[in-house]
Write an enzyme that holds these catalytic residues in place. Structure first.
Site, mmCIF file in Angstrom:
data_model
loop_
_atom_site.group_PDB
_atom_site.id
_atom_site.type_symbol
_atom_site.label_atom_id
_atom_site.label_comp_id
_atom_site.label_asym_id
_atom_site.label_seq_id
_atom_site.Cartn_x
_atom_site.Cartn_y
_atom_site.Cartn_z
ATOM 1 N N TYR A 76 -34.190 80.897 60.097
ATOM 2 C CA TYR A 76 -35.400 81.582 59.622
ATOM 3 C C TYR A 76 -35.395 83.040 60.043
ATOM 4 N N ARG B 88 -16.492 68.715 56.378
ATOM 5 C CA ARG B 88 -16.478 70.151 56.643
ATOM 6 C C ARG B 88 -15.586 70.384 57.864
ATOM 7 N N ARG B 89 -15.331 71.639 58.175
ATOM 8 C CA ARG B 89 -14.595 72.022 59.377
ATOM 9 C C ARG B 89 -13.289 71.253 59.512
ATOM 10 N N HIS C 218 -31.915 76.266 64.601
ATOM 11 C CA HIS C 218 -32.731 76.207 63.385
ATOM 12 C C HIS C 218 -33.564 77.464 63.185
ATOM 13 N N HIS D 171 -24.622 73.945 51.175
ATOM 14 C CA HIS D 171 -26.053 74.274 51.391
ATOM 15 C C HIS D 171 -26.208 75.666 52.001
ATOM 16 N N PHE D 172 -25.444 75.942 53.071
ATOM 17 C CA PHE D 172 -25.742 77.238 53.686
ATOM 18 C C PHE D 172 -25.016 78.405 53.041
ATOM 19 N N HIS D 173 -24.030 78.137 52.198
ATOM 20 C CA HIS D 173 -23.531 79.278 51.421
ATOM 21 C C HIS D 173 -24.507 79.649 50.306
HETATM 22 FE FE1 HAS Z 1 -30.765 74.443 56.180
HETATM 23 C C1 HAS Z 1 -28.228 72.798 57.847
HETATM 24 C C2 HAS Z 1 -32.700 71.604 56.282
HETATM 25 C C3 HAS Z 1 -33.425 76.153 54.736
HETATM 26 C C4 HAS Z 1 -29.152 77.426 56.777
HETATM 27 N N1 HAS Z 1 -29.023 75.011 57.104
HETATM 28 C C5 HAS Z 1 -28.113 74.176 57.712
HETATM 29 C C6 HAS Z 1 -27.018 74.959 58.254
HETATM 30 C C7 HAS Z 1 -27.298 76.281 57.981
HETATM 31 C C8 HAS Z 1 -28.565 76.287 57.252
HETATM 32 C C9 HAS Z 1 -26.476 77.493 58.375
HETATM 33 O O1 HAS Z 1 -32.694 68.943 57.787
HETATM 34 C C10 HAS Z 1 -25.781 74.388 58.933
HETATM 35 C C11 HAS Z 1 -25.693 74.560 60.394
HETATM 36 C C12 HAS Z 1 -24.402 73.977 60.890
HETATM 37 O O2 HAS Z 1 -23.409 74.737 60.971
HETATM 38 O O3 HAS Z 1 -24.352 72.783 61.157
HETATM 39 N N2 HAS Z 1 -32.666 73.953 55.561
HETATM 40 C C13 HAS Z 1 -33.255 72.725 55.679
HETATM 41 C C14 HAS Z 1 -34.605 72.758 55.098
HETATM 42 C C15 HAS Z 1 -34.798 74.048 54.643
HETATM 43 C C16 HAS Z 1 -33.588 74.792 54.968
HETATM 44 C C17 HAS Z 1 -35.583 71.632 55.011
HETATM 45 N N3 HAS Z 1 -31.197 76.392 55.802
HETATM 46 C C18 HAS Z 1 -32.344 76.890 55.219
HETATM 47 C C19 HAS Z 1 -32.276 78.324 55.157
HETATM 48 C C20 HAS Z 1 -31.076 78.694 55.751
HETATM 49 C C21 HAS Z 1 -30.404 77.467 56.140
HETATM 50 C C22 HAS Z 1 -33.365 79.204 54.586
HETATM 51 C C23 HAS Z 1 -30.472 80.033 55.971
HETATM 52 C C24 HAS Z 1 -30.978 81.171 55.596
HETATM 53 N N4 HAS Z 1 -30.499 72.571 56.865
HETATM 54 C C25 HAS Z 1 -31.427 71.567 56.859
HETATM 55 C C26 HAS Z 1 -30.900 70.391 57.582
HETATM 56 C C27 HAS Z 1 -29.625 70.739 58.048
HETATM 57 C C28 HAS Z 1 -29.408 72.095 57.580
HETATM 58 C C29 HAS Z 1 -31.552 69.106 57.806
HETATM 59 C C30 HAS Z 1 -28.663 69.869 58.892
HETATM 60 C C31 HAS Z 1 -27.848 69.037 58.050
HETATM 61 C C32 HAS Z 1 -26.729 68.334 58.776
HETATM 62 O O4 HAS Z 1 -26.564 67.127 58.556
HETATM 63 O O5 HAS Z 1 -25.973 68.969 59.537
HETATM 64 C C33 HAS Z 1 -36.090 74.575 54.008
HETATM 65 O O6 HAS Z 1 -36.575 75.632 54.798
HETATM 66 C C34 HAS Z 1 -35.942 75.006 52.593
HETATM 67 C C35 HAS Z 1 -37.294 75.405 51.974
HETATM 68 C C36 HAS Z 1 -37.120 76.191 50.701
HETATM 69 C C37 HAS Z 1 -37.689 75.890 49.518
HETATM 70 C C38 HAS Z 1 -37.424 76.786 48.321
HETATM 71 C C39 HAS Z 1 -38.601 77.722 47.980
HETATM 72 C C40 HAS Z 1 -38.193 78.676 46.878
HETATM 73 C C41 HAS Z 1 -38.446 80.009 46.852
HETATM 74 C C42 HAS Z 1 -37.863 80.852 45.727
HETATM 75 C C43 HAS Z 1 -38.833 81.089 44.599
HETATM 76 C C44 HAS Z 1 -38.128 81.736 43.446
HETATM 77 C C45 HAS Z 1 -38.708 82.589 42.556
HETATM 78 C C46 HAS Z 1 -37.880 83.147 41.444
HETATM 79 C C47 HAS Z 1 -40.128 82.987 42.626
HETATM 80 C C48 HAS Z 1 -38.573 74.715 49.316
HETATM 81 C C49 HAS Z 1 -39.239 80.711 47.893
HETATM 82 C C50 HAS Z 1 -38.031 82.216 40.267
HETATM 83 C C51 HAS Z 1 -37.942 82.885 38.969
HETATM 84 C C52 HAS Z 1 -37.667 82.230 37.814
HETATM 85 C C53 HAS Z 1 -37.584 82.959 36.554
HETATM 86 C C54 HAS Z 1 -37.438 80.739 37.771
HETATM 87 C C1 HEM Z 2 -17.710 78.407 56.475
HETATM 88 C C2 HEM Z 2 -15.751 80.667 52.641
HETATM 89 C C3 HEM Z 2 -19.160 84.140 52.909
HETATM 90 C C4 HEM Z 2 -21.255 81.766 56.584
HETATM 91 C C5 HEM Z 2 -16.895 78.703 55.390
HETATM 92 C C6 HEM Z 2 -15.763 77.911 54.952
HETATM 93 C C7 HEM Z 2 -15.232 78.532 53.868
HETATM 94 C C8 HEM Z 2 -16.011 79.728 53.617
HETATM 95 C C9 HEM Z 2 -14.029 78.102 53.040
HETATM 96 C C10 HEM Z 2 -15.194 76.739 55.722
HETATM 97 C C11 HEM Z 2 -15.440 75.405 55.327
HETATM 98 C C12 HEM Z 2 -15.019 74.393 56.370
HETATM 99 O O1 HEM Z 2 -13.806 74.203 56.633
HETATM 100 O O2 HEM Z 2 -15.913 73.741 56.901
HETATM 101 C C13 HEM Z 2 -16.466 81.841 52.442
HETATM 102 C C14 HEM Z 2 -16.066 82.902 51.539
HETATM 103 C C15 HEM Z 2 -17.033 83.872 51.617
HETATM 104 C C16 HEM Z 2 -18.028 83.424 52.564
HETATM 105 C C17 HEM Z 2 -14.815 82.892 50.695
HETATM 106 C C18 HEM Z 2 -17.092 85.200 50.900
HETATM 107 C C19 HEM Z 2 -16.082 85.962 50.754
HETATM 108 C C20 HEM Z 2 -20.058 83.772 53.902
HETATM 109 C C21 HEM Z 2 -21.235 84.521 54.263
HETATM 110 C C22 HEM Z 2 -21.834 83.834 55.287
HETATM 111 C C23 HEM Z 2 -21.002 82.675 55.589
HETATM 112 C C24 HEM Z 2 -21.698 85.813 53.583
HETATM 113 C C25 HEM Z 2 -23.096 84.142 56.053
HETATM 114 C C26 HEM Z 2 -23.792 85.228 55.989
HETATM 115 C C27 HEM Z 2 -20.437 80.694 56.911
HETATM 116 C C28 HEM Z 2 -20.660 79.807 58.037
HETATM 117 C C29 HEM Z 2 -19.641 78.843 58.001
HETATM 118 C C30 HEM Z 2 -18.806 79.142 56.852
HETATM 119 C C31 HEM Z 2 -21.823 79.898 59.044
HETATM 120 C C32 HEM Z 2 -19.487 77.650 58.939
HETATM 121 C C33 HEM Z 2 -18.511 77.834 60.006
HETATM 122 C C34 HEM Z 2 -18.380 76.547 60.793
HETATM 123 O O3 HEM Z 2 -18.490 75.450 60.237
HETATM 124 O O4 HEM Z 2 -18.165 76.672 61.995
HETATM 125 N N1 HEM Z 2 -17.023 79.806 54.559
HETATM 126 N N2 HEM Z 2 -17.651 82.194 53.038
HETATM 127 N N3 HEM Z 2 -19.944 82.671 54.711
HETATM 128 N N4 HEM Z 2 -19.320 80.275 56.218
HETATM 129 FE FE1 HEM Z 2 -18.504 81.207 54.631
HETATM 130 CU CU CU Z 3 -32.260 73.620 60.378
#
Ligand code: HAS
Ligand code: HEM
Ligand code: CU
Length: 551
Positions: free
Chosen positions: A231, A443-444, A227, A378-380
């Site tokens: 961040y 997924r996967r 996790h 979510h994570f894309h």
């Molecule tokens: Fe997540 C799973 C919960 C944030 C990445 N997350 C994942 C996985 C990845 C990932 C890679 O609780 C999958 C891992 C795997 O392979 O299994 N995530 C959260 C929560 C947040 C969160 C509560 N995640 C992120 C961020 C990531 C990321 C950031 C990568 C960079 N996530 C989960 C949970 C799972 C999870 C569960 C597990 C699920 C499962 O079942 O497996 C929070 O930190 C999000 C807080 C963010 C906000 C948004 C604030 C908005 C801002 C933008 C302002 C925009 C402006 C522009 C000012 C509340 C700061 C506006 C302008 C206009 C004109 C409108």
């Molecule tokens: C998984 C496509 C870019 C991070 C996947 C999956 C697809 C995909 C189809 C697999 C889904 C599954 O079977 O579960 C793409 C394409 C991209 C792209 C077409 C752009 C050309 C990225 C980038 C990141 C990223 C820029 C991170 C910086 C991941 C991760 C997984 C994933 C962490 C999960 C692998 C796993 O489940 O083990 N992506 N993706 N991808 N992608 Fe991407």
């Molecule tokens: Cu997390």
């Protein structure tokens, strides 16, 4: 880009520039390789291609996850942070440079060995390398090298920051450097979990020195790291949003104190929350899951503070230019400047991305979406769009800044195109991942019709859209690589490393914010509260498993 800006700052020293550039170019090479895997995966899942003999879907997925999530991000982050630290604290000291280069070499050795083992199909264990799937021991050794290398890179940043503080007693450290220290501190504390998993569990088990592995413990150590890992990706994007963007839009940083506080809260709350990835796992009692979910919702607060602060920066910059009305400030933002536009699209997309995170963190909702393509969606959005687009946006000025070139209007325009392509591709790919995930698609999982099952057939059209999105994204990867190449050929000159200044009359920043012992102490206490009892239980009652090669 104007002539006046040529004299506005000092060019980068060659030695500093080379270290930054090496990291950034390595990152984009990983993006290209990872992008090829991503494209193929999306096409396989959409049923449009079958992989040529010998290449497995999960092998590709491992390569994609590792190269994108672990390598592209870590290298880019280290390059960007060293660049900003050099810009704000002065030329990199010889010790800093030595640590930076040693870190780079160790990480690169690890990456090379790890990639070879993935390509040899000896490490098809995905980027989370869950036991009891067992890879070649050398894959785990490679991971250890990457982690140790990244520690050295972190020490380089700490060393430079400490030197600055010693030579500037009583002064507030530059915001960029402060944020870099928080990011690297988070990394040091977080990687202890994965280092323990790799060194104490995976390496002895995969070499055959022990027969079995405690699976639940290994997954827990992984998510203790996994996790805060997300961040570690996000904080550098936030550095750009807080420090760089105000300068690019001709505004000011809304509040230095608020920015520092939000980073400290992200540091403190982002580690003791790994169980939100294990909500559906047996063996962890509900109380500890509940506690960590509560802490997960706490870590949302500094992101909301960030959103508030960004809106304030935008609005105040607009007001200073004389615009009125509730949304008038939107009109005067520099939409045609890729240094702003790419990170801005990242921010905008972070609103639905973060909302999706809060859904995942809610136990009952996670029961619906866990292990479905919703999570992949979510994570894309989070890492592959909010973070990646911000990194792309940074590259357009960082590469010229460290090579003493300039971002030309043509490259700026190509950058705007690249951003649109990415946003459109991700709209289709992540949008259909989210939707089909809600319909239950896992997924996967490689392409399958589950024996022409009725529910599963309903998923196919969305998976086709996913493949189309993936193809658009791949065009985006290729254009980005071209842009990097063109930036390296850009005309000589000066490109600014934009560093914003604080708004006049803001509240002073409390000294407490730089008392690292206090923050590290709070973090350690929270980690012990959230993890001690469940981990002791896992060690006492855990069952060992032999290893399996499932591919
Ligand atoms: Fe997540 C799973 C919960 C944030 C990445 N997350 C994942 C996985 C990845 C990932 C890679 O609780 C999958 C891992 C795997 O392979 O299994 N995530 C959260 C929560 C947040 C969160 C509560 N995640 C992120 C961020 C990531 C990321 C950031 C990568 C960079 N996530 C989960 C949970 C799972 C999870 C569960 C597990 C699920 C499962 O079942 O497996 C929070 O930190 C999000 C807080 C963010 C906000 C948004 C604030 C908005 C801002 C933008 C302002 C925009 C402006 C522009 C000012 C509340 C700061 C506006 C302008 C206009 C004109 C409108
Ligand atoms: C998984 C496509 C870019 C991070 C996947 C999956 C697809 C995909 C189809 C697999 C889904 C599954 O079977 O579960 C793409 C394409 C991209 C792209 C077409 C752009 C050309 C990225 C980038 C990141 C990223 C820029 C991170 C910086 C991941 C991760 C997984 C994933 C962490 C999960 C692998 C796993 O489940 O083990 N992506 N993706 N991808 N992608 Fe991407
Ligand atoms: Cu997390």
């Amino acid at each position: 880009m104007s002539t006046s800006s040529i004299t506005a700052g000092k060019p980068f020293h060659e030695n500093d520039g080379q270290l930054v550039l090496a990291h950034v170019l390595f990152a984009f090479a990983a993006l290209l390789l990872g992008g090829i895997a991503g494209l193929l995966q999306a096409m396989v899942r959409g049923g449009t291609i079958t992989l040529p003999h010998g290449i497995g879907y999960y092998q590709l997925l491992t390569a994609h996850g590792v190269l994108m999530a672990l390598i592209f991000t870590t290298y880019f982050i280290i390059g960007f942070l060293y660049g900003g630290v050099a810009k704000t604290t002065g030329r990199l000291l010889p010790t800093t440079l030595a640590l930076g280069w040693t870190g780079f070499l160790l990480m690169s050795m690890g990456t090379a060995v790890g990639t070879v083992f993935i390509l040899l199909n000896k490490a098809t264990v995905l980027y989370t390398f869950y036991a009891p799937m067992k890879a070649s021991p050398y894959f785990y050794v490679a991971l250890a090298l990457v982690v140790v290398g990244s520690w050295l890179s972190g020490y380089g940043i700490f060393y430079q920051y400490n030197y600055w503080r010693k030579t500037h007693p009583g002064e507030r450290s530059p915001l960029f450097s402060f944020m870099s220290v928080v990011t690297m501190l988070l990394w040091q504390v977080a990687t202890l979990g994965v280092a323990a998993e790799v060194l104490i569990q995976l390496i002895p088990w995969s070499f055959g020195w022990v027969d079995t592995i405690n699976v639940l413990l290994s997954r827990t150590l992984f998510w203790y790291f996994g996790h805060p890992l997300v961040y570690f990706w996000l904080l550098p994007a936030y550095i750009c949003w807080y420090v760089v963007i105000p300068k690019v839009i001709g505004g000011r940083i809304y509040s230095d104190a608020l920015a520092r506080l939000s980073f400290l809260l992200l540091f403190v709350f982002s580690i003791p929350v790994g169980f939100h990835h294990q909500l559906m796992e047996p063996g962890i009692s509900q109380f500890w899951k509940f506690l960590q979910v509560a802490l997960t919702l706490m870590v949302v607060v500094p992101s909301l503070m960030t959103a508030f602060s960004l809106f304030a920066t935008f609005e105040l910059a607009g007001r200073a230019k004389g615009v009125r009305g509730v949304f008038g400030w939107l009109k005067v933002l520099p939409w045609n400047d890729v240094r702003f536009f790419a990170p801005f699209m990242g921010m905008l997309i972070f609103i639905p991305a973060g909302a999706g995170g809060v859904i995942n963190a809610s136990y009952q909702l996670d029961e619906v979406v866990h292990n479905t393509l919703w999570i992949t969606g979510h994570f894309h959005l989070t890492v592959a769009t909010s973070v990646a687009l911000t990194f792309f946006g940074i590259a357009y000025w960082l590469i010229p800044a460290v090579t003493n070139r300039r971002l030309t209007p043509r490259l700026n325009k190509l950058g705007l195109w690249q951003t649109w392509i990415w946003v459109i591709g991700m709209f289709f790919m992540s949008g259909s991942m989210h939707t089909v995930g809600l319909l239950g698609a896992p997924r996967r999982t490689a392409y399958t019709t589950y024996g022409d099952n009725a529910q599963a057939s309903g998923w196919i059209p969305y998976e086709v859209v996913m493949a189309i999105g993936g193809m658009i994204l791949f065009v985006g990867v290729l254009l980005m690589i071209y842009n990097i190449y063109a930036l390296l050929q850009a005309p000589a000159g000066y490109e600014e490393f934009p560093i914003g200044e604080e708004l006049d009359g803001a509240e002073p920043t409390p000294k407490l914010f730089e008392r690292w012992g206090v923050w590290l102490g709070i973090s350690v206490v929270l980690i012990f509260v959230a993890y001690t009892i469940p981990v002791v239980e896992m060690i006492q009652t855990g069952v060992g498993s032999p290893g399996y090669k499932t591919w």
